[in-house]
Design a protein around this motif. Structure first.
Motif, PDB file in Angstrom:
ATOM      1  N   HIS A 257      42.171  72.446 -13.069  1.00 22.43           N
ATOM      2  CA  HIS A 257      42.448  73.359 -11.959  1.00 22.43           C
ATOM      3  C   HIS A 257      41.423  73.174 -10.847  1.00 22.43           C
ATOM      4  O   HIS A 257      41.765  73.212  -9.657  1.00 22.43           O
ATOM      5  CB  HIS A 257      42.416  74.810 -12.458  1.00 22.43           C
ATOM      6  CG  HIS A 257      42.700  75.825 -11.396  1.00 22.43           C
ATOM      7  ND1 HIS A 257      43.900  75.893 -10.726  1.00 22.43           N
ATOM      8  CD2 HIS A 257      41.918  76.807 -10.870  1.00 22.43           C
ATOM      9  CE1 HIS A 257      43.860  76.876  -9.852  1.00 22.43           C
ATOM     10  NE2 HIS A 257      42.670  77.445  -9.913  1.00 22.43           N
ATOM     11  N   LEU A 258      40.177  72.970 -11.225  1.00 22.43           N
ATOM     12  CA  LEU A 258      39.128  72.729 -10.237  1.00 22.43           C
ATOM     13  C   LEU A 258      39.449  71.469  -9.435  1.00 22.43           C
ATOM     14  O   LEU A 258      39.248  71.421  -8.212  1.00 22.43           O
ATOM     15  CB  LEU A 258      37.775  72.588 -10.939  1.00 22.43           C
ATOM     16  CG  LEU A 258      36.545  72.463 -10.050  1.00 22.43           C
ATOM     17  CD1 LEU A 258      36.328  73.742  -9.253  1.00 22.43           C
ATOM     18  CD2 LEU A 258      35.309  72.170 -10.898  1.00 22.43           C
ATOM     19  N   GLY A 259      39.962  70.438 -10.127  1.00 24.53           N
ATOM     20  CA  GLY A 259      40.345  69.211  -9.434  1.00 24.53           C
ATOM     21  C   GLY A 259      41.468  69.446  -8.441  1.00 24.53           C
ATOM     22  O   GLY A 259      41.483  68.858  -7.349  1.00 24.53           O
ATOM     23  N   GLU A 260      42.418  70.339  -8.789  1.00 22.80           N
ATOM     24  CA  GLU A 260      43.509  70.659  -7.869  1.00 22.80           C
ATOM     25  C   GLU A 260      42.975  71.351  -6.621  1.00 22.80           C
ATOM     26  O   GLU A 260      43.430  71.074  -5.505  1.00 22.80           O
ATOM     27  CB  GLU A 260      44.522  71.555  -8.586  1.00 22.80           C
ATOM     28  CG  GLU A 260      45.267  70.850  -9.718  1.00 22.80           C
ATOM     29  CD  GLU A 260      46.142  71.807 -10.518  1.00 22.80           C
ATOM     30  OE1 GLU A 260      46.073  73.028 -10.240  1.00 22.80           O
ATOM     31  OE2 GLU A 260      46.874  71.347 -11.418  1.00 22.80           O
ATOM     32  N   LEU A 261      42.021  72.252  -6.803  1.00 27.44           N
ATOM     33  CA  LEU A 261      41.403  72.914  -5.658  1.00 27.44           C
ATOM     34  C   LEU A 261      40.658  71.902  -4.789  1.00 27.44           C
ATOM     35  O   LEU A 261      40.675  71.989  -3.562  1.00 27.44           O
ATOM     36  CB  LEU A 261      40.429  74.004  -6.139  1.00 27.44           C
ATOM     37  CG  LEU A 261      41.035  75.195  -6.885  1.00 27.44           C
ATOM     38  CD1 LEU A 261      39.923  76.115  -7.399  1.00 27.44           C
ATOM     39  CD2 LEU A 261      41.979  75.975  -5.979  1.00 27.44           C
ATOM     40  N   HIS A 262      40.005  70.929  -5.442  1.00 26.52           N
ATOM     41  CA  HIS A 262      39.263  69.900  -4.723  1.00 26.52           C
ATOM     42  C   HIS A 262      40.213  69.032  -3.899  1.00 26.52           C
ATOM     43  O   HIS A 262      39.962  68.754  -2.717  1.00 26.52           O
ATOM     44  CB  HIS A 262      38.487  69.047  -5.734  1.00 26.52           C
ATOM     45  CG  HIS A 262      37.674  67.964  -5.102  1.00 26.52           C
ATOM     46  ND1 HIS A 262      37.734  66.648  -5.511  1.00 26.52           N
ATOM     47  CD2 HIS A 262      36.782  67.996  -4.073  1.00 26.52           C
ATOM     48  CE1 HIS A 262      36.922  65.928  -4.775  1.00 26.52           C
ATOM     49  NE2 HIS A 262      36.323  66.724  -3.897  1.00 26.52           N
ATOM     50  N   GLN A 263      41.321  68.629  -4.494  1.00 25.11           N
ATOM     51  CA  GLN A 263      42.298  67.805  -3.786  1.00 25.11           C
ATOM     52  C   GLN A 263      42.943  68.556  -2.628  1.00 25.11           C
ATOM     53  O   GLN A 263      43.308  67.967  -1.611  1.00 25.11           O
ATOM     54  CB  GLN A 263      43.375  67.330  -4.759  1.00 25.11           C
ATOM     55  CG  GLN A 263      42.880  66.318  -5.787  1.00 25.11           C
ATOM     56  CD  GLN A 263      43.977  65.876  -6.737  1.00 25.11           C
ATOM     57  OE1 GLN A 263      45.090  66.401  -6.702  1.00 25.11           O
ATOM     58  NE2 GLN A 263      43.667  64.902  -7.588  1.00 25.11           N
ATOM     59  N   ALA A 264      43.062  69.868  -2.776  1.00 24.35           N
ATOM     60  CA  ALA A 264      43.651  70.682  -1.711  1.00 24.35           C
ATOM     61  C   ALA A 264      42.661  70.993  -0.603  1.00 24.35           C
ATOM     62  O   ALA A 264      43.019  71.623   0.399  1.00 24.35           O
ATOM     63  CB  ALA A 264      44.207  71.978  -2.297  1.00 24.35           C
ATOM     64  N   GLY A 265      41.432  70.567  -0.773  1.00 29.57           N
ATOM     65  CA  GLY A 265      40.423  70.799   0.258  1.00 29.57           C
ATOM     66  C   GLY A 265      39.789  72.174   0.208  1.00 29.57           C
ATOM     67  O   GLY A 265      39.075  72.562   1.138  1.00 29.57           O
ATOM     68  N   LEU A 266      40.026  72.913  -0.887  1.00 34.25           N
ATOM     69  CA  LEU A 266      39.465  74.258  -1.004  1.00 34.25           C
ATOM     70  C   LEU A 266      38.076  74.245  -1.640  1.00 34.25           C
ATOM     71  O   LEU A 266      37.381  75.264  -1.619  1.00 34.25           O
ATOM     72  CB  LEU A 266      40.402  75.142  -1.832  1.00 34.25           C
ATOM     73  CG  LEU A 266      41.815  75.349  -1.252  1.00 34.25           C
ATOM     74  CD1 LEU A 266      42.686  76.138  -2.222  1.00 34.25           C
ATOM     75  CD2 LEU A 266      41.725  76.072   0.097  1.00 34.25           C
ATOM     76  N   VAL A 267      37.706  73.115  -2.211  1.00 36.54           N
ATOM     77  CA  VAL A 267      36.395  72.955  -2.840  1.00 36.54           C
ATOM     78  C   VAL A 267      35.780  71.651  -2.335  1.00 36.54           C
ATOM     79  O   VAL A 267      36.461  70.615  -2.305  1.00 36.54           O
ATOM     80  CB  VAL A 267      36.520  72.913  -4.382  1.00 36.54           C
ATOM     81  CG1 VAL A 267      35.168  72.622  -5.030  1.00 36.54           C
ATOM     82  CG2 VAL A 267      37.081  74.223  -4.914  1.00 36.54           C
ATOM     83  N   LYS A 275      30.303  72.509 -10.173  1.00 38.69           N
ATOM     84  CA  LYS A 275      31.059  73.370 -11.070  1.00 38.69           C
ATOM     85  C   LYS A 275      31.547  72.597 -12.296  1.00 38.69           C
ATOM     86  O   LYS A 275      31.541  73.115 -13.427  1.00 38.69           O
ATOM     87  CB  LYS A 275      32.252  73.979 -10.335  1.00 38.69           C
ATOM     88  CG  LYS A 275      33.039  74.975 -11.182  1.00 38.69           C
ATOM     89  CD  LYS A 275      32.168  76.123 -11.647  1.00 38.69           C
ATOM     90  CE  LYS A 275      32.934  77.090 -12.532  1.00 38.69           C
ATOM     91  NZ  LYS A 275      32.075  78.168 -13.050  1.00 38.69           N
ATOM     92  N   LYS A 276      31.929  71.338 -12.106  1.00 36.37           N
ATOM     93  CA  LYS A 276      32.380  70.522 -13.235  1.00 36.37           C
ATOM     94  C   LYS A 276      31.236  70.345 -14.240  1.00 36.37           C
ATOM     95  O   LYS A 276      31.450  70.428 -15.454  1.00 36.37           O
ATOM     96  CB  LYS A 276      32.857  69.168 -12.739  1.00 36.37           C
ATOM     97  CG  LYS A 276      33.379  68.254 -13.848  1.00 36.37           C
ATOM     98  CD  LYS A 276      33.873  66.935 -13.300  1.00 36.37           C
ATOM     99  CE  LYS A 276      34.357  66.015 -14.413  1.00 36.37           C
ATOM    100  NZ  LYS A 276      34.832  64.706 -13.902  1.00 36.37           N
ATOM    101  N   ALA A 277      30.026  70.142 -13.713  1.00 37.77           N
ATOM    102  CA  ALA A 277      28.868  69.984 -14.598  1.00 37.77           C
ATOM    103  C   ALA A 277      28.595  71.263 -15.381  1.00 37.77           C
ATOM    104  O   ALA A 277      28.266  71.238 -16.567  1.00 37.77           O
ATOM    105  CB  ALA A 277      27.639  69.587 -13.781  1.00 37.77           C
ATOM    106  N   GLU A 278      28.776  72.431 -14.716  1.00 31.84           N
ATOM    107  CA  GLU A 278      28.570  73.714 -15.385  1.00 31.84           C
ATOM    108  C   GLU A 278      29.568  73.889 -16.520  1.00 31.84           C
ATOM    109  O   GLU A 278      29.216  74.344 -17.624  1.00 31.84           O
ATOM    110  CB  GLU A 278      28.732  74.860 -14.378  1.00 31.84           C
ATOM    111  CG  GLU A 278      27.601  74.977 -13.368  1.00 31.84           C
ATOM    112  CD  GLU A 278      27.844  76.140 -12.426  1.00 31.84           C
ATOM    113  OE1 GLU A 278      28.707  77.003 -12.736  1.00 31.84           O
ATOM    114  OE2 GLU A 278      27.184  76.193 -11.379  1.00 31.84           O
TER     115      GLU A 278
END
Length: 283
Positions: A257-267, A275-278
């Protein structure tokens, strides 16, 4: 008095220093009543007793609690529907004379009035938890924890990560009924301003259709409020509760889900990596 007065969904047992309200369990019993089970209301917590006519010719005997005496009613802040009011005892019209007798007897024994300096009615017992639209809330008596849902939580909450708030860090609770528009539960923090909308506030969970129902979220809010009020002013802060290690499948879903936010430009790239490391560190 030692007498018992039964009505629809509940019965009142009159004791020497209190009224014990026992709620029925059944399909037609309001879910909040079933969740509460019973409530002991000390006479010192009662400001008045009223007797009115209800719907369909019924009579309604109601205890009027003193302001500040009951954490449940304080958290509810006048948002409960009449049918979910735990202080109403609805009876058939033919029992009006009996209800009037008990109302008079109870009033004659009341000696307190005005706001109570402390909660006099016990809060719901912990641990408690419920599922909100954007996460799961839990309370163990020492700290409130929010674990975000990867399908419902906003990117702001995802960036902030799962939250844990010691009772010592809180000043109160704000509950907006899920039966109203945009219901939510917000924790009020000491020395922190709350300006964000609930869906963007890491100290809040939002409700929705089927999420955070009254019989789950209101007792939760009342228990937290009672813990905050009862905490000694001179005691030390409770340490931040440690986040337990997660299920690997859950971590994988969160990273996806974090990756989806990243691809959408929200992260941002930096936020994604951090956050992935956490999340990986929780394995």
């Amino acid at each position: 008095m030692g007498d018992v007065l039964a009505g629809f969904h509940a019965a009142w047992e009159f004791e020497s220093d209190s009224v014990l309200i026992r709620f029925e369990r059944g399909i037609r019993t309001p879910k909040l009543f079933a969740a509460l089970g019973e409530r002991r209301v000390p006479l010192e917590a009662i400001a008045d007793v009223t007797l009115t006519l209800g719907k369909r010719g019924n009579v309604v005997l109601r205890i009027v609690p003193r302001p500040g005496a009951d954490p449940l009613m304080e958290a509810a802040a006048d948002q409960l529907k009449q049918s979910s009011d735990p202080y109403r005892l609805v009876m058939p019209a033919e029992r009006e004379t009996l209800a009037e007798y008990y109302a008079d007897e109870l009033r004659a024994r009341l000696t307190e009035s005005g706001p109570a300096e402390r909660f006099l009615v016990a809060a719901p017992e912990v641990p408690l938890q419920f599922k909100a639209y954007d996460g799961k809330a839990s309370f163990d008596g020492r700290a409130v924890s929010f674990r975000w849902s990867w399908t419902g939580a906003s990117s702001t909450k995802w960036k902030a990560g799962d939250q844990s708030f010691p009772v010592s860090s809180l000043s109160g609770v704000e509950w907006r009924s899920p039966e109203l528009f945009e219901g939510y539960l917000r924790l009020l923090r000491r020395d922190a301003e709350q300006h964000a909308q609930p869906d963007q506030d890491p100290a809040a969970v939002v409700f929705g259709l089927g999420y955070g129902p009254v019989h789950e979220s209101l007792p939760f809010a009342a228990a937290v409020l009672a813990a905050v009020r009862e905490r000694s002013a001179g005691s030390g802060d409770v340490a931040l509760a440690a986040v337990p290690r997660r299920d690997p499948a859950d971590i994988a879903d969160r990273i996806r889900h974090l990756g989806e936010l990243h691809q959408a430009g929200l992260v941002t790239d930096e936020e994604f990596s951090s956050k992935k490391a956490e999340l990986l560190a929780e394995l």
